[in-house]
Design a protein around this motif. Structure first.
Motif, PDB file in Angstrom:
ATOM      1  N   MET A 250      91.490  27.821   1.642  1.00 22.32           N
ATOM      2  CA  MET A 250      90.554  27.992   2.693  1.00 22.32           C
ATOM      3  C   MET A 250      90.030  26.770   2.827  1.00 22.32           C
ATOM      4  SD  MET A 250      86.226  29.259   2.918  1.00 22.32           S
ATOM      5  CE  MET A 250      86.453  27.370   2.045  1.00 22.32           C
ATOM      6  N   VAL A 251      90.295  25.742   2.484  1.00 21.73           N
ATOM      7  CA  VAL A 251      90.187  24.375   2.628  1.00 21.73           C
ATOM      8  C   VAL A 251      91.189  24.142   3.415  1.00 21.73           C
ATOM      9  CG1 VAL A 251      89.870  22.621   1.938  1.00 21.73           C
ATOM     10  CG2 VAL A 251      87.825  23.546   0.834  1.00 21.73           C
ATOM     11  N   ARG A 252      92.166  23.992   3.021  1.00 21.04           N
ATOM     12  CA  ARG A 252      93.414  23.264   3.543  1.00 21.04           C
ATOM     13  C   ARG A 252      94.329  24.800   4.980  1.00 21.04           C
ATOM     14  NH1 ARG A 252      94.724  22.159  -2.317  1.00 21.04           N
ATOM     15  NH2 ARG A 252      93.800  20.712  -2.902  1.00 21.04           N
ATOM     16  N   VAL A 287      79.570  22.913  -2.688  1.00 20.01           N
ATOM     17  CA  VAL A 287      80.244  24.539  -2.934  1.00 20.01           C
ATOM     18  C   VAL A 287      80.140  24.741  -3.887  1.00 20.01           C
ATOM     19  CG1 VAL A 287      82.306  26.181  -2.428  1.00 20.01           C
ATOM     20  CG2 VAL A 287      81.682  25.349  -0.633  1.00 20.01           C
ATOM     21  N   GLU A 288      79.416  26.032  -4.056  1.00 23.73           N
ATOM     22  CA  GLU A 288      79.008  26.981  -5.838  1.00 23.73           C
ATOM     23  C   GLU A 288      79.597  28.372  -5.425  1.00 23.73           C
ATOM     24  OE1 GLU A 288      76.035  26.981  -9.289  1.00 23.73           O
ATOM     25  OE2 GLU A 288      75.079  27.197  -6.940  1.00 23.73           O
ATOM     26  N   LEU A 289      80.757  28.534  -6.862  1.00 24.47           N
ATOM     27  CA  LEU A 289      81.068  29.822  -6.320  1.00 24.47           C
ATOM     28  C   LEU A 289      80.426  30.275  -7.320  1.00 24.47           C
ATOM     29  CD1 LEU A 289      84.913  29.059  -6.564  1.00 24.47           C
ATOM     30  CD2 LEU A 289      84.034  30.230  -4.475  1.00 24.47           C
ATOM     31  N   ALA A 337      83.433  28.159   8.413  1.00 23.96           N
ATOM     32  CA  ALA A 337      82.786  28.565   9.500  1.00 23.96           C
ATOM     33  C   ALA A 337      81.563  28.094   8.667  1.00 23.96           C
ATOM     34  CB  ALA A 337      83.011  29.263  10.467  1.00 23.96           C
ATOM     35  N   VAL A 338      81.206  28.569   7.945  1.00 18.79           N
ATOM     36  CA  VAL A 338      79.978  28.057   7.198  1.00 18.79           C
ATOM     37  C   VAL A 338      79.919  27.116   6.723  1.00 18.79           C
ATOM     38  CG1 VAL A 338      78.449  28.924   5.592  1.00 18.79           C
ATOM     39  CG2 VAL A 338      79.244  30.972   6.471  1.00 18.79           C
ATOM     40  N   VAL A 339      80.971  26.364   6.304  1.00 15.51           N
ATOM     41  CA  VAL A 339      81.516  25.371   5.591  1.00 15.51           C
ATOM     42  C   VAL A 339      81.249  24.693   6.532  1.00 15.51           C
ATOM     43  CG1 VAL A 339      82.707  23.922   4.240  1.00 15.51           C
ATOM     44  CG2 VAL A 339      81.685  25.931   3.234  1.00 15.51           C
ATOM     45  N   ALA A 342      77.628  23.725   7.961  1.00 17.68           N
ATOM     46  CA  ALA A 342      76.680  22.695   7.207  1.00 17.68           C
ATOM     47  C   ALA A 342      77.598  21.204   6.777  1.00 17.68           C
ATOM     48  CB  ALA A 342      77.241  23.204   5.630  1.00 17.68           C
ATOM     49  N   LEU A 343      79.056  20.924   7.435  1.00 21.38           N
ATOM     50  CA  LEU A 343      78.841  19.723   7.460  1.00 21.38           C
ATOM     51  C   LEU A 343      78.292  19.113   8.481  1.00 21.38           C
ATOM     52  CD1 LEU A 343      82.741  20.178   5.943  1.00 21.38           C
ATOM     53  CD2 LEU A 343      80.909  18.541   4.764  1.00 21.38           C
ATOM     54  N   MET A 344      78.856  19.606  10.045  1.00 20.00           N
ATOM     55  CA  MET A 344      77.818  19.393  10.536  1.00 20.00           C
ATOM     56  C   MET A 344      76.866  18.950  10.995  1.00 20.00           C
ATOM     57  SD  MET A 344      80.917  21.600  13.432  1.00 20.00           S
ATOM     58  CE  MET A 344      80.496  20.999  14.999  1.00 20.00           C
ATOM     59  N   ALA A 345      76.115  19.794   9.782  1.00 21.34           N
ATOM     60  CA  ALA A 345      74.372  19.416  10.540  1.00 21.34           C
ATOM     61  C   ALA A 345      73.876  18.535   9.535  1.00 21.34           C
ATOM     62  CB  ALA A 345      73.874  20.501   9.871  1.00 21.34           C
ATOM     63  N   ALA A 346      74.918  18.157   8.715  1.00 19.43           N
ATOM     64  CA  ALA A 346      74.879  16.572   7.254  1.00 19.43           C
ATOM     65  C   ALA A 346      73.923  15.902   8.525  1.00 19.43           C
ATOM     66  CB  ALA A 346      75.659  16.369   6.701  1.00 19.43           C
TER      67      ALA A 346
END
Length: 360
Positions: A250-252, A287-289, A337-339, A342-346
């Motif tokens: 997903m990340v890549r 991120v926690e699975l 998109a969720v991740v 969160a990164l953009m809102a930092a």
């Protein structure tokens, strides 16, 4: 006779019934076609053209039944659709051997079913390579409501349940969901290697998530059985590895910044805060699975500890994104998109506390 006197139905010749596509009928269905009980008994005599394969279920040819015919005979014996009088799975005999794509969604069967195929036969219909093919099964497990007055006989093994699961239709047959079918399959003593492979295939091939399997095994009180315990440990490890692979992909594939993977966090000179699966230090996003499976022996303290860890990280200004294996498999673009959000809102948040990042 008056105009309003109904005409009796003209019985079909016996050879016409046997030549039709429906090669299995109940005694009641034969009677509706004008075949008396005496005629049915005569046709089913030793060496005759028909045979009774289960109580009140007649096979309209003399040769051995195929796997599909035995499957539909069990359904005819165990239940039928009250709304239409049509036996479950009628007309599906030509397609019941078609393999099912792993992980495919199947339409729920209407609540007509008084009988649902489960166990190894259901897994074979779901497309499990580790399940024996239908023709090789000595018995076919079928779920029925607990109060039904039926007994195990011939190739039909009755499995009683307080409430039937919502069946899925696989090639026209009402079949238990994979997790329930697995629980019923391993309820009988079996080779531990076979049990382990069935459970691993369920997760590896995307049929269901480990938590769903363990939930059904727990419901059936099977988690204490020796041939199940080791298989569940392998199942959990398999599910964890697959979830991590989906997270990396997903990340890549969605071009997210590369995080540090599988790390532990602690305060400088302070206590260990716990581990996370991915961490972006500059944005303070983790991120926690959630690959936990709730076994019967898992206590409330373990669940409370998990919640405390997440709350502690968030109090320190670290955003924790909680992902499940099911969501990663079903909608990775939405989870990305969720991740990303969160990164953009930092940049809009107060700076997080400084934490030490350690490899796990």
């Amino acid at each position: 006779m008056t105009h309003n006197t109904p005409l009796s139905p003209r019985p079909r010749p016996l050879h016409a019934l046997a030549d039709g596509r429906r090669r299995l009928m109940t005694v009641a269905q034969l009677r509706a076609h004008g075949v008396s009980a005496a005629e049915t008994n005569e046709q089913c005599r030793p060496g005759g053209p028909w045979q009774q394969v289960l109580p009140n279920v007649v096979l309209l040819h003399a040769g051995p039944p195929t796997g599909e015919e035995r499957l539909h005979a069990v359904l005819l014996y165990a239940g039928r659709d009250r709304s239409s009088g049509t036996p479950p799975g009628a007309g599906a005999g030509r397609t019941a051997s078609v393999p099912v794509q792993p992980g495919a969604e199947h339409a729920p069967v209407p609540a007509c079913a008084e009988a649902v195929i489960t166990g190894l036969a259901a897994l074979a219909l779901h497309g499990f390579a580790a399940a024996p093919p239908l023709p090789s099964l000595d018995v076919i497990d079928v779920l029925v409501p607990r109060l039904r007055r039926l007994r195990t006989t011939g190739c039909a093994r009755i499995v009683r349940t307080a409430a039937l699961p919502t069946a899925v239709e696989v090639t026209g047959v009402p079949v238990a969901p994979v997790a329930r079918a697995l629980a019923d399959a391993v309820a009988e003593p079996a080779d531990p290697g076979t049990v382990r492979e069935l459970l691993r295939e369920a997760v590896r091939d995307g049929h269901c998530e480990p938590a769903a399997v363990v939930r059904e095994l727990n419901r059936a009180r099977l988690l204490s059985r020796p041939h199940v315990v080791d298989a569940v440990d392998s199942l959990v490890a398999e599910g964890r590895a697959l979830a991590e692979q989906r997270l990396y992909r997903m990340v890549r594939e969605h071009a997210l910044p590369e995080p540090v993977w599988n790390v532990g966090l602690r305060l400088p000179g302070g206590p260990h805060l716990g581990g996370v699966d991915a961490f972006w230090p500059e944005q303070a996003v983790a991120v926690e699975l959630d690959t936990r499976v709730h076994r019967e022996q898992e206590d409330d303290a373990a669940r409370a500890e998990h919640a405390r860890k997440r709350e502690h990280l968030e109090r320190l200004g670290i955003t924790v994104v909680h992902l499940t294996p099911r969501k990663l498999r079903a909608c990775p673009e939405h989870q990305a998109a969720v991740v990303r959000t969160a990164l953009m809102a930092a940049g809009d948040r107060e700076p997080a506390a400084y934490v030490v990042v350690l490899p796990r």
